[in-house]
Design a protein around this motif. Structure first.
Motif: not given
Ligand code: EAX
Length: 345
Positions: A52-53, A59, A92, A109-110, A165, A168, A189, A191, A212, A229, A233
């Motif tokens: 996604l990044t 990544y 994700e 991804g995470s 990752n 956070r 927000r 995940m 994301w 995050n 990120v």
């Molecule tokens: O993996 O969704 C998130 O906050 C994740 O940390 C981001 O997609 C990177």
């Protein structure tokens, strides 16, 4: 008449046996075929890797290194095509579903949304479980980590290695946040992860689970006040353009993982599986180091770009605010397993 029937039955039996023999031969030749194919360097594959990044994020820097080495070590037989920036999906969870459906072959991804597919990995979502990166490496590269990766096969995921990752941190557009009380009432927000949502509820904030790929717009339109995050990120997604305050809470460590769809994995010859496994492990160290080496520099740049960085975080206060969730989740996984992680030396 009777003899005719016996004759016909005998003939059907003969055809049956012949058919069976052909089938066994075919299966054998296929098995022999695939390792033959590898022996003869014939097995070929194009693997779609999605994240996604942005391409600049660790990544995808890791994924580019992985693709380069896999291509080299397979003499060009196996090509990994990297799709960053949510090109193949906005969230994700969506990418993980695509992995199960076979529309993508590799996920980077995470682990955040993975507990929705396999609860076991949720043990890593416990806030303040890890002290620092050395502790992380000890656990994730050790037997507990391997067990968690192996367990993902139940969800049709062949997890090859833990990438990173990071720890956070919180950002928001409303006010400086140093203590948990400062986050009261903020729409944060998270995940799509129940433990993360419960942790922010325990602090008195309003957690808003969201893919994301939708977050930048939601922050810009002030649908939500903040998000959390790792720095890499926040930096690569230019979150500073929508958020004024950055609090280095480090409230939870967020592992990443490189996963191949199990179906795709099982179609590969053993030699190629071994090479992919080894390469994913090697690149894991490279990818983790990238993020760790650039973290302070990126924080400084985010500050230069106007973010108010709060470093004076009372971690004890944040841990005790989230303690009810820590206890509840630790209870689910069993004190022994959690202690094994907490005390890993
Ligand atoms: O993996 O969704 C998130 O906050 C994740 O940390 C981001 O997609 C990177």
């Amino acid at each position: 008449m009777r003899t005719n029937i016996n004759g016909v039955t005998a003939m059907i039996k003969r055809i049956g046996i012949l058919g069976l023999a052909c089938f066994v031969l075919l299966a054998l030749s296929a098995c022999v075929g695939s390792s033959d194919k590898a022996e003869k360097g014939e097995f070929k594959a194009q693997l779609k890797l999605a994240s996604l990044t942005p391409a600049s994020h660790t990544y995808n820097q890791g994924a580019a290194k992985f693709a380069e080495l896999v291509n080299e070590r397979s003499n060009g037989r196996i090509q990994v095509i990297v799709y960053p920036d949510g090109q193949l999906g906005k969230g994700e969870r969506e990418l993980l579903e695509a992995l199960q459906q076979g529309t993508i072959d590799v996920y980077v991804g995470s682990t955040g949304p993975i507990s929705g597919f396999n609860p076991g990995i949720g043990i890593l979502d416990i806030p303040f479980l890890f002290n620092d990166y050395a502790h992380v490496d000890k656990v994730l590269d050790g037997p507990s980590g391997q067990q968690l990766l192996d367990d993902l096969e139940k969800a049709q995921f062949k997890a090859l290695a833990f990438w990173e990752n990071g720890f956070r941190d919180l950002t928001n557009s409303r006010r400086p946040v140093r203590l948990p009380a400062d986050a009261k009432g903020l729409k944060i927000r998270t995940m799509e992860n129940k433990v993360h949502m419960a942790a922010w509820e325990a602090v008195g904030a309003n957690p808003v689970p969201m893919a994301w790929g939708e977050v930048y717009m939601a922050l810009q339109q002030k649908v939500i006040d903040g998000q959390e995050n790792p720095i890499a990120v926040i930096y690569s997604a230019k979150i500073n353009e929508t958020q004024k305050y950055l609090s280095l809470t480090q409230h939870v460590y967020s592992p990443a993982v490189l996963i191949v769809s199990l179906k795709r994995w099982q179609s590969m010859p053993k030699q190629d599986q071994d090479m992919l496994f080894k390469t994913a492990r090697e690149v894991a160290q490279y990818q983790r180091k990238l993020g760790r080496d650039t973290e302070e520099k990126q924080i400084a740049e985010l500050s230069d770009k106007g973010m108010k960085v709060e470093r004076n975080i009372d971690k004890k206060a944040w841990r005790s605010a989230m303690q009810p969730v820590i206890n509840q989740v630790a209870g689910q996984f069993g004190k022994e397993r959690v202690d094994a992680i907490l005390t890993a030396k």
